[in-house]
Enzyme design. Structure first.
Site, mmCIF file in Angstrom:
data_model
loop_
_atom_site.group_PDB
_atom_site.id
_atom_site.type_symbol
_atom_site.label_atom_id
_atom_site.label_comp_id
_atom_site.label_asym_id
_atom_site.label_seq_id
_atom_site.Cartn_x
_atom_site.Cartn_y
_atom_site.Cartn_z
ATOM 1 N N CYS A 61 15.211 -2.824 50.697
ATOM 2 C CA CYS A 61 13.252 -3.118 49.747
ATOM 3 C C CYS A 61 12.570 -3.816 50.390
ATOM 4 O O CYS A 61 11.159 -3.447 50.242
ATOM 5 C CB CYS A 61 13.999 -2.379 48.795
ATOM 6 S SG CYS A 61 15.054 -3.674 48.049
ATOM 7 N N HIS B 250 9.171 -2.879 43.441
ATOM 8 C CA HIS B 250 9.343 -3.938 43.701
ATOM 9 C C HIS B 250 7.813 -4.385 43.584
ATOM 10 O O HIS B 250 7.459 -3.789 44.726
ATOM 11 C CB HIS B 250 9.818 -3.826 45.031
ATOM 12 C CG HIS B 250 11.953 -4.123 44.494
ATOM 13 N ND1 HIS B 250 12.385 -3.904 43.406
ATOM 14 C CD2 HIS B 250 12.880 -3.931 45.639
ATOM 15 C CE1 HIS B 250 13.510 -3.938 44.256
ATOM 16 N NE2 HIS B 250 13.646 -3.903 44.970
#
Ligand SMILES: NC(=O)c1ccc[n+]([C@@H]2O[C@H](COP(=O)([O-])OP(=O)(O)OC[C@H]3O[C@@H](n4cnc5c(N)ncnc54)[C@H](OP(=O)(O)O)[C@@H]3O)[C@@H](O)[C@H]2O)c1
Length: 340
Positions: A130, A243
């Site tokens: 990710c 994130h």
């Protein structure tokens, strides 16, 4: 017309998002199957306005299915992905198992879509980590203009990157801090995650870095350019989804911050929100549910000749996993399978 699609790990964070995104993007689906472990057999999951009943991965026959989007972790992937691939079903895998295999393409469709043709060696395509996925979407257009020499990145990674258990641990521990009778010690994470940050994701490597940090290095090289040097510090933070990354980039050629901003504004998959005022940047809670990778705080690094700093935020369950996997399926469909 349309594809017979399997979502493997359909009860998990990423699998559920895969189903949402396939429906949202009106992926041409002729038939869809939702799989998980035996204990989840019969669990209902949503696919647009339909409800699917989860089947057992262990007894599923992949013959006749076009693509399987895997989101089950490396151990189960090791057992079942080769079975699906051997049955003629193309595997698009979210685990780290195949990412570094030279016979498996590692794809971010905005960056290296042509590499997808390498899928036929094993009938498998890998989806990156990710943190790498969102970073390379921003690096690629800048690299094309000014050649990146070196990247220094610090990540602020949400707990959903550690699966369902990660989300539950932050939720339960946060509540238990206000009600200490119901103590919730660290289990999924190595230290308390509520009201704390942890500079440790995945296992330690021999050189003192962590596997998560190593992944960002190896995957950026494989996806963008092996000549780019990357050094990373990956940190888990008490955020549920999204994130964030502080990225410092050194270029071969000079790149002015205004030109970089313009390049990124035009780049696929990027949304620039960069006003030098209170709130003129994106924070992780604002990116949840979005497709874009958001770039803010673009500024010159005056401590080196050709340097820039920027702030990069994205929904880790979407661009970092499920969206990227669906984009790979779309690319494979358009370029190879042509059933849409
Ligand atoms: N979360 C992220 O940001 C992210 C980003 C990139 C890649 N990934 C990768 O994507 C994968 C899934 O992550 P996640 O966050 O969705 O995890 P998760 O929320 O913990 O879900 C895991 C899923 O895998 C299924 N599963 C596990 N073992 C299985 C087995 N032996 N047989 C059948 N099904 C099994 C689970 O089914 P049950 O419910 O039946 O247990 C569940 O559906 C992992 O490889 C992860 O590294 C995650």
């Amino acid at each position: 017309m349309g594809y017979r699609i399997v979502v493997v790990g359909a009860t998990g964070n990423v699998g559920r998002e895969m189903l949402n995104i396939l429906a949202e993007r009106q992926f041409p689906v002729a038939e869809i199957a939702a799989l998980a472990s035996r204990k989840s057999m019969g669990t209902e999951v949503s696919f647009g306005d339909k409800t699917l009943t989860t089947k057992d991965l262990d007894t599923f026959d992949f013959t006749g299915w076009d693509m399987a989007l895997f989101a089950v972790g490396s151990e189960a992937t090791k057992v079942y992905a080769p079975k699906a691939a051997a049955a003629g079903c193309v595997v698009i895998d979210n685990s780290s198992l195949y990412r570094y295999d030279p016979d498996v393409p590692l794809i971010v469709p905005e960056v290296n879509p042509d590499a997808i043709m390498g899928y036929s060696k094993k009938n498998i395509i890998a989806n990156p980590n990710c943190s790498t996925a969102q970073m390379v979407v921003a690096l690629k257009p800048l690299h094309d203009r000014a050649r990146i020499k070196r990247v220094v990145v610090s990540t602020y990674q949400s707990v959903s990157g550690a699966g369902k258990e990660g989300i539950d641990e932050l939720w339960d521990q946060t509540k238990s801090i206000y009600n200490p009778v119901d103590d919730k010690p660290a289990k999924k994470f190595t230290k308390q995650i509520a009201f704390n940050v942890i500079p440790h994701i995945d296992v330690f490597m021999e050189d003192g870095s962590t596997k998560e940090e190593w992944k960002m290095v190896a995957e950026t090289k494989k996806i963008v350019d092996p000549a780019i040097k990357v050094t990373a510090t990956c940190v888990r933070v008490p955020v549920f989804v999204g994130h964030s990354e502080a990225v410092n980039i050194e270029f071969e050629d000079h790149l002015d911050e205004d030109e970089a901003r313009e390049i990124l504004r035009e780049a696929p998959g990027i949304m620039v929100i960069d006003k030098r005022e209170d709130g003129g940047y994106v924070s992780p809670v604002e990116c949840v549910g979005d497709y874009a990778t958001f770039i803010s705080r673009i500024r010159q690094d005056s401590t080196i000749d050709n340097g820039l700093n920027l702030w990069c935020v994205s929904d880790n369950l979407r661009k970092g996993a499920a969206l990227n996997a669906v984009q790979i399926a779309e690319t494979l469909g358009t370029r190879v399978l042509k059933k849409g």
